[in-house]
Scaffold this motif. Sequence first.
Motif, PDB file in Angstrom:
ATOM      1  N   THR A   1      -1.287  -4.972  -0.603  1.00 26.55           N
ATOM      2  CA  THR A   1      -1.475  -5.308   0.825  1.00 26.55           C
ATOM      3  C   THR A   1      -0.859  -4.235   1.723  1.00 26.55           C
ATOM      4  O   THR A   1      -0.098  -3.384   1.246  1.00 26.55           O
TER       5      THR A   1
ATOM      6  N   ARG B   1     -11.302  -2.434 -15.299  1.00 23.14           N
ATOM      7  CA  ARG B   1     -11.102  -3.094 -14.025  1.00 23.14           C
ATOM      8  C   ARG B   1     -12.233  -4.094 -13.841  1.00 23.14           C
ATOM      9  O   ARG B   1     -13.403  -3.787 -14.137  1.00 23.14           O
TER      10      ARG B   1
ATOM     11  N   SER C   1      -1.116   5.662  -5.586  1.00 25.19           N
ATOM     12  CA  SER C   1      -1.449   5.449  -4.172  1.00 25.19           C
ATOM     13  C   SER C   1      -2.774   6.100  -3.804  1.00 25.19           C
ATOM     14  O   SER C   1      -3.333   5.816  -2.745  1.00 25.19           O
TER      15      SER C   1
ATOM     16  N   GLU D   1       0.841  -1.202   0.000  1.00 23.92           N
ATOM     17  CA  GLU D   1       0.000   0.000   0.000  1.00 23.92           C
ATOM     18  C   GLU D   1       0.873   1.247   0.000  1.00 23.92           C
ATOM     19  O   GLU D   1       1.915   1.286   0.674  1.00 23.92           O
TER      20      GLU D   1
ATOM     21  N   ASP E   1     -13.988  -6.656 -10.995  1.00 23.26           N
ATOM     22  CA  ASP E   1     -14.151  -7.139  -9.635  1.00 23.26           C
ATOM     23  C   ASP E   1     -15.230  -8.216  -9.632  1.00 23.26           C
ATOM     24  O   ASP E   1     -16.143  -8.186 -10.465  1.00 23.26           O
TER      25      ASP E   1
ATOM     26  N   THR F   1      -2.490  -7.311  -6.629  1.00 25.78           N
ATOM     27  CA  THR F   1      -2.824  -7.444  -5.213  1.00 25.78           C
ATOM     28  C   THR F   1      -2.001  -6.443  -4.418  1.00 25.78           C
ATOM     29  O   THR F   1      -0.768  -6.442  -4.512  1.00 25.78           O
TER      30      THR F   1
ATOM     31  N   GLN G   1      -5.527   5.549  -5.352  1.00 27.70           N
ATOM     32  CA  GLN G   1      -6.617   4.597  -5.633  1.00 27.70           C
ATOM     33  C   GLN G   1      -6.895   3.848  -4.332  1.00 27.70           C
ATOM     34  O   GLN G   1      -6.042   3.111  -3.825  1.00 27.70           O
ATOM     35  N   LYS G   2      -8.098   3.986  -3.825  1.00 28.75           N
ATOM     36  CA  LYS G   2      -8.398   3.503  -2.483  1.00 28.75           C
ATOM     37  C   LYS G   2      -8.515   1.981  -2.393  1.00 28.75           C
ATOM     38  O   LYS G   2      -8.288   1.400  -1.331  1.00 28.75           O
ATOM     39  N   ASN G   3      -8.871   1.338  -3.463  1.00 26.11           N
ATOM     40  CA  ASN G   3      -9.065  -0.112  -3.430  1.00 26.11           C
ATOM     41  C   ASN G   3      -8.492  -0.726  -4.703  1.00 26.11           C
ATOM     42  O   ASN G   3      -9.234  -1.133  -5.588  1.00 26.11           O
ATOM     43  N   PRO G   4      -7.173  -0.779  -4.829  1.00 26.00           N
ATOM     44  CA  PRO G   4      -6.564  -1.140  -6.108  1.00 26.00           C
ATOM     45  C   PRO G   4      -6.526  -2.633  -6.413  1.00 26.00           C
ATOM     46  O   PRO G   4      -6.284  -3.005  -7.560  1.00 26.00           O
ATOM     47  N   THR G   5      -6.753  -3.465  -5.439  1.00 22.87           N
ATOM     48  CA  THR G   5      -6.686  -4.911  -5.685  1.00 22.87           C
ATOM     49  C   THR G   5      -7.813  -5.316  -6.621  1.00 22.87           C
ATOM     50  O   THR G   5      -8.992  -5.136  -6.303  1.00 22.87           O
ATOM     51  N   ALA G   6      -7.461  -5.844  -7.803  1.00 21.68           N
ATOM     52  CA  ALA G   6      -8.455  -6.199  -8.818  1.00 21.68           C
ATOM     53  C   ALA G   6      -7.746  -6.886  -9.983  1.00 21.68           C
ATOM     54  O   ALA G   6      -6.517  -6.995 -10.018  1.00 21.68           O
TER      55      ALA G   6
END
Lengths: 116, 113
Positions: B113, B36, B80, B15, B38, B111, B82-87
């Motif tokens: 973390t 993207r 950085s 992160e 999800d 991913t 992007q609040k929820n980049p895991t995708a």
Amino acid sequence: AQSVTQLDSHVSVSEGTPVLLRCNYSSSYSPSLFWYVQHPNKGLQLLLKYTSAATLVKGINGFEAEFKKSETSFHLTKPSAHMSDAAEYFCVVSGQSGGGADGLTFGKGTHLIIQP
Amino acid sequence: DGGITQSPKYLFRKEGQNVTLSCEQNLNHDAMYWYRQDPGQGLRLIYYSQIVNDFQKGDIAEGYSVSREKKESFPLTVTSAQKNPTAFYLCASNRGQGAYEQYFGPGTRLTVT
């Protein structure tokens, strides 16, 4: 504005039986419609497309879809399911006049499960 | 063989770090796209470019940036912000106006973390 609704999030069929994946759309323009398939952790592959020619469209791997303007539907069918058909399927509409650069709208997908 | 390549296939970041995803095509397509994906949400458009040195925001551009310096390349930077980049990130291309179907790359799973 345009939208696409895939009516089933999951469909389960037995191998060798018919497959039906349902898709309804809305569009302010004469739409182009597509079905894509996605296997796990892979990109999307074009199965077939409708672009105002014949209303019954044949695609790869034995799939076909019929455009029904009166019902605003574009359902995907296959006469006999194979295990390899297990995947996620996306219905997509493009209806922006003058070009499709930003005019594709994706359905949320239907997960097809094939029972042995 | 003509097609679209994305690298790497899997990417892990901490992160707060920016990360750039690669997308290259040798189809001579004018237009390129980033999506993207999800679970249960289909594909959402991040950015697209119809021509070299020009690009437009899609539906969820916040926290992402792109460049299009060459016709065949359209890299995506996940910042950085992007609040929820895991995708799962998918790149696509097509010939541009009048040719609607898009051709997709194999995707990059990011991913953070």
